[in-house]
Enzyme design. Structure first.
Site, short mmCIF file in Angstrom:
data_model
loop_
_atom_site.label_atom_id
_atom_site.label_comp_id
_atom_site.label_asym_id
_atom_site.label_seq_id
_atom_site.Cartn_x
_atom_site.Cartn_y
_atom_site.Cartn_z
N ILE A 32 32.91 38.93 44.96
CA ILE A 32 32.10 37.81 44.46
C ILE A 32 32.79 36.46 44.69
CG2 ILE A 32 30.87 39.19 42.75
CD1 ILE A 32 32.69 37.89 40.61
N HIS A 101 42.48 48.55 44.66
CA HIS A 101 41.38 48.27 45.57
C HIS A 101 41.94 47.70 46.87
CE1 HIS A 101 41.98 44.70 43.05
NE2 HIS A 101 41.51 43.97 44.03
#
Length: 111
Positions: A32, A101
């Site tokens: 994002i 991640h």
């Protein structure tokens, strides 16, 4: 799942997100706050806090994440032009969300 982990909440669909890839062990979605024209996050469904916390049984996740990143680079049309893969590890290494991640970034114009 960690109670306050943002990525665990995304994986469990408690927070809306559009997965561009999902299997039984990994999800992929767009960052994002992208740092490049293409910025994807490859995230294991299993909560692992950091690279520092992986064990021998987690090695399958790491290699699977890299293969998925390669496939996503092809799908997103940056495989030929080039891309970067990286893990941020701990606060000093830029890690903000403490659920492992892999970042895939690319898509810069070539001169």
């Amino acid at each position: 799942m960690e109670n306050d982990c943002l990525f665990c909440k995304i994986i469990n669909k408690e927070i809306p997100s559009d997965f561009i890839y999902e299997n039984d062990r990994v999800v992929v979605f767009r960052d994002i706050n992208p740092q490049a024209p293409l910025h994807l996050l490859i995230v294991p469904k299993k909560h692992i806090r950091s690279i520092n916390d992986i064990t021998g049984e987690d090695l399958g996740f790491i290699s699977e994440m890299i293969i998925i990143a390669r496939d996503m680079a092809k799908k997103e049309l940056v495989a030929e032009s080039g891309y970067k893969l990286f893990f941020n590890v701990e606060k000093g290494g830029g890690q903000i969300i403490f659920h492992i991640h892999l970042h895939l970034i690319g898509g810069w114009k070539q001169d």
